[in-house]
Design a protein around this motif. Structure first.
Motif, PDB file in Angstrom:
ATOM      1  N   PHE A   1       0.824  -1.211   0.000  1.00 36.88           N
ATOM      2  CA  PHE A   1       0.000   0.000   0.000  1.00 36.88           C
ATOM      3  C   PHE A   1       0.861   1.264   0.000  1.00 36.88           C
ATOM      4  O   PHE A   1       0.349   2.372  -0.211  1.00 36.88           O
ATOM      5  CB  PHE A   1      -0.936  -0.021   1.215  1.00 36.88           C
ATOM      6  CG  PHE A   1      -1.988   1.045   1.208  1.00 36.88           C
ATOM      7  CD1 PHE A   1      -2.897   1.158   0.159  1.00 36.88           C
ATOM      8  CD2 PHE A   1      -2.074   1.974   2.248  1.00 36.88           C
ATOM      9  CE1 PHE A   1      -3.864   2.151   0.146  1.00 36.88           C
ATOM     10  CE2 PHE A   1      -3.043   2.979   2.240  1.00 36.88           C
ATOM     11  CZ  PHE A   1      -3.938   3.065   1.189  1.00 36.88           C
TER      12      PHE A   1
ATOM     13  N   CYS B   1       0.042   5.569   0.389  1.00 36.71           N
ATOM     14  CA  CYS B   1      -0.177   5.757   1.823  1.00 36.71           C
ATOM     15  C   CYS B   1       0.420   7.068   2.316  1.00 36.71           C
ATOM     16  O   CYS B   1       1.597   7.368   2.082  1.00 36.71           O
ATOM     17  CB  CYS B   1       0.450   4.594   2.578  1.00 36.71           C
ATOM     18  SG  CYS B   1       0.142   4.682   4.349  1.00 36.71           S
TER      19      CYS B   1
ATOM     20  N   HIS C   1       2.674   1.671  10.918  1.00 38.50           N
ATOM     21  CA  HIS C   1       2.218   2.914  11.547  1.00 38.50           C
ATOM     22  C   HIS C   1       0.709   2.960  11.582  1.00 38.50           C
ATOM     23  O   HIS C   1       0.083   3.768  10.894  1.00 38.50           O
ATOM     24  CB  HIS C   1       2.754   4.125  10.777  1.00 38.50           C
ATOM     25  CG  HIS C   1       4.203   4.016  10.466  1.00 38.50           C
ATOM     26  ND1 HIS C   1       5.181   3.969  11.450  1.00 38.50           N
ATOM     27  CD2 HIS C   1       4.864   3.912   9.288  1.00 38.50           C
ATOM     28  CE1 HIS C   1       6.363   3.856  10.878  1.00 38.50           C
ATOM     29  NE2 HIS C   1       6.199   3.811   9.565  1.00 38.50           N
TER      30      HIS C   1
HETATM   31  S1  SF4 Z   1       2.088   3.108   7.038  1.00 36.98           S
HETATM   32 FE1  SF4 Z   1       1.290   1.055   7.024  1.00 36.98          FE
HETATM   33  S2  SF4 Z   1       0.038   0.980   5.229  1.00 36.98           S
HETATM   34 FE2  SF4 Z   1       1.236   2.795   5.045  1.00 36.98          FE
HETATM   35  S3  SF4 Z   1       2.950   2.110   3.844  1.00 36.98           S
HETATM   36 FE3  SF4 Z   1       3.556   1.900   5.974  1.00 36.98          FE
HETATM   37  S4  SF4 Z   1       3.032  -0.180   6.469  1.00 36.98           S
HETATM   38 FE4  SF4 Z   1       1.978   0.285   4.578  1.00 36.98          FE
END
Ligand code: SF4
Ligand SMILES: Nc1ncnc2c1ncn2[C@@H]1O[C@H](COP(=O)(O)OP(=O)(O)OP(=O)(O)O)[C@@H](O)[C@H]1O
Ligand SMILES: [Mg+2]
Lengths: 324, 327
Positions: free
Chosen positions: B288, B292, B317
């Protein structure tokens, strides 16, 4: 359903009427039979008499209407050359062609569809690849050459089969059939194989393409999800779903092979209609040609009619005239 | 918790195409309790359908289950010989597809198709089979079922065809039905009818449902638990109410923010920026990441599964956990 039949019937009548005009004019345009029918040493009087007797002195449209009038009474005229009713001439040759063609088209369809379904069902197996390679051969090798090779191999060199002719026949319903005697059957094998090869290749391709397409559809997936066995899926679902193009090609192949089995009949000296037609074209035997072409047109119209009926019988969407 | 009827562990289904290996399902795990409804949500191409087919063992070449386990009522399905797997399909687990027009065979009557499905598992006489078929059709809300057995699919509306498909799926009272967007192709008014009818039928028969949809609004009104799929993985799962109220994964949060009910009237719907990635060229680490807002360099690693009580997520996160908010 009745409305559908009536509508198709009217269409067929119109097609036949148009075809008869085209055939008549077409044959008229090919050449004048007088010079062939009447010996060069004949006197002018015999000449004029013959022309009058054959009706060749009248204008074309009159000749046409006389022909149609006789046709409607079941009289297709007399051969210029043999001086017997054309219908008798063709009728005498038809059974030979009929049995040869039916045997080859039906076996090509049954075997071809089975092999094609297998090849479409297991596209990656070596057997499927072999089947497809053979089908390419069936398409690309000229029929007359295959006929000669068959004779050379199985008749001349191996001596397993006779090289030509119809062999023994038995009479059923006043008609002579070869396929009911062992000797007759051995005579049919080679020409039937010769005729069937191209059709076999076509049926394999058709069934394979249909199978590959249908096997990927949700209908098949859903049947599998419901736990149906593969055999049931092939028999109850697939066979019906691929049948429409196969029936179409079957009908048209049946028609065109009946009409134009000339090459094979010539090579195997099979006394069918094809041989008769070639002869009558070379001597411009007009009544035979016209009658034959009209019969062929009639054959195709009938086959198309039957195909449409069969479609309506097996496919409820066609029967109900629905669009979905 | 009682033993789940269906337990999927680390399922991986890959398609070996000419362009490369498409990892359509890449490490999916979940449990399904008896009578439970699990909503499987995700954008188009996230691998929902392939997950469903994998569970039933219906993956065609060039695809293959390369890893993982599917336990149905204590039986491992992935290693089962095809004949035994077939004997379970339609009896212990069945499936309803998205497009009812394409699922039924247009050349067979409804009665013929239902009898085929009955006889696949039970040798019933024609009469008995038709009686059973008619009973099921009545249950899914098809009037004068007896007479409709002689109808062909094209004589039914889309909604009615889907009811027939549902009736076929229910024929042997399976313990699990995979419903792959069964209402997406239908009119909105019929969607709701079928939705709630199916929920009630499942409750009556004790059948557990995996309800696949790309529409969070639809599944959340139905499912007791949600599993959110992204690029072949389940990125978050848990009880529906918990996930809706308090999502952890940024993708789940994005889906919730784009629900019409959560955005203020007059404002355009919030949308997750970017598009579904091609499964052939996934970035290393969190799939993702390119879309993100919370992405950091840490996200080039594959995030592990974090489990907390009855829920879990895969994110470095997560949303709503202040101490892990990125700088
Ligand atoms: S914050 Fe979570 S969802 Fe976003 S890139 Fe990092 S691991 Fe993936
Ligand atoms: N036979 C196949 N060959 C190659 N790739 C495939 C095949 N079937 C599916 N895929 C790929 O697998 C991925 C997941 O597909 P899937 O149908 O499971 O998505 P989905 O979540 O059900 O989407 P949708 O909401 O559109 O139904 C897609 O990227 C698709 O391209
Ligand atoms: Mg799908």
């Amino acid at each position: 359903m009745l409305g559908f039949i009536i509508q198709r019937f009217m269409q067929a009548v119109v097609v036949m009427a148009v075809m008869s005009v085209i055939v008549f004019c077409g044959v008229y345009a090919i050449g004048n039979p007088i010079d062939i029918v009447i010996p060069p040493e004949a006197t002018e009087e015999i000449r004029l008499n013959t022309i009058r007797r054959l009706g060749l002195d009248r204008p074309l449209y009159e000749q046409y209407f006389i022909f149609i009038g006789n046709l409607l009474q079941g009289d297709l005229g007399r051969s210029f050359v043999y001086n017997v009713p054309v219908l008798e001439l063709i009728g005498g040759r038809l059974p030979a062609t009929l049995e040869l063609v039916l045997i080859s088209v039906i076996s090509a369809t049954v075997i071809g569809v089975s092999l094609g379904i297998y090849a479409g069902y297991r596209p990656d197996s070596w057997l499927s690849k072999t089947i497809m390679a053979v089908s390419v051969l069936g398409f690309s090798v000229p029929s007359f050459w295959v006929g000669l090779i068959l004779i050379l191999t199985f008749a001349v060199n191996l001596g397993w089969m006779p090289a030509g002719g119809r062999g023994d026949t038995v009479e059923i319903l006043g008609i002579e059939w070869s396929f009911l005697t062992a000797d007759g059957l051995s005579h049919i094998v080679l020409p039937a194989v010769n005729l069937a090869l191209f059709k076999l290749a076509m049926m394999i391709r058709l069934a394979r393409a249909g199978t590959r397409e249908i096997m990927l559809t949700d209908t098949i997936k859903f049947a599998r999800a419901a736990g149906l066995s593969e055999a049931t899926i092939l028999r109850r679902h697939l066979l019906k779903l691929i049948s429409i193009p196969i029936i179409t090609v079957f009908g048209l192949e049946l028609g065109s092979t009946l009409a134009f089995a000339v090459v094979t009949e010539t090579i195997f000296s099979w006394p069918g209609v094809g041989k008769l037609i070639i002869d009558s074209i070379s001597v411009l035997d007009r009544p035979v040609m016209v009658a034959y072409l009209i019969l062929v047109a009639f054959l195709f119209v009938t086959i198309n009619f039957v195909i449409d009926l069969v479609f309506a019988l097996i496919d409820p969407r066609i029967r109900h005239g629905a669009s979905a | 918790m009682t033993d789940p009827v269906l337990s999927v562990r680390d399922l991986r289904t890959h398609f070996f195409t000419r362009a490369g290996v498409v990892k359509a399902v890449d490490g999916v795990s979940f449990d399904l309790a008896a009578g439970e409804i699990l909503g499987l949500v995700g954008e188009s191409g996230s691998g929902k359908t392939v997950t469903g087919f994998s569970i039933l063992g219906l993956i065609d070449a060039p695809g293959r289950i390369v890893e993982g386990s599917v336990m149905l009522n204590g039986t491992e399905l992935t290693s089962l010989p095809e004949a035994q797997l077939r004997a379970r399909r339609g009896r212990d687990i069945s499936m309803v597809f998205q497009d009812p027009i394409a699922t039924l065979n247009p050349m067979l009557t409804i009665g013929q198709q239902m009898r085929l499905a009955i006889n696949a598992h039970e040798k019933l006489g024609r009469r008995a089979a038709e009686a059973r078929a008619a009973e099921l059709l009545t249950q899914v809300g098809i009037p004068s079922a007896e007479a409709r057995l002689r109808s062909y699919p094209h004589e039914f509306s889309g909604g009615m065809r889907q009811r027939v498909a549902i009736a076929i799926a229910l024929l042997h009272r399976p313990s699990v039905i995979v419903a792959d967007e069964p209402t997406t192709a239908l009119d909105v008014s019929i969607q709701a009818q079928i939705l709630y009818q199916m929920r009630d039928l499942a409750a009556q028969t004790g059948t557990a449902l995996i309800w696949i949809s790309h529409d969070l609004a639809v599944v959340s009104s139905l499912a007791t638990r949600l599993a959110v799929m992204y690029a072949g993985r389940i990125v978050e799962q848990g009880p529906t109410a918990t996930l809706l109220r308090d999502p952890r994964h940024p993708y789940t949060a994005g889906l919730i923010a784009s629900l019409p009910a959560t955005s203020k009237p007059g404002e355009p719907l919030a949308q997750i920026p970017g598009t579904t990635p091609s499964l052939l060229s996934l970035p290393p680490g969190c799939p993702f990441a390119p879309r993100c807002a919370r992405q950091t360099p840490a996200c080039t690693e594959e995030p592990a599964l974090t489990i907390e009580a009855d829920r879990g997520w895969r994110c470095f996160h997560p949303v709503g956990q202040m101490h892990e908010e990125p700088a």
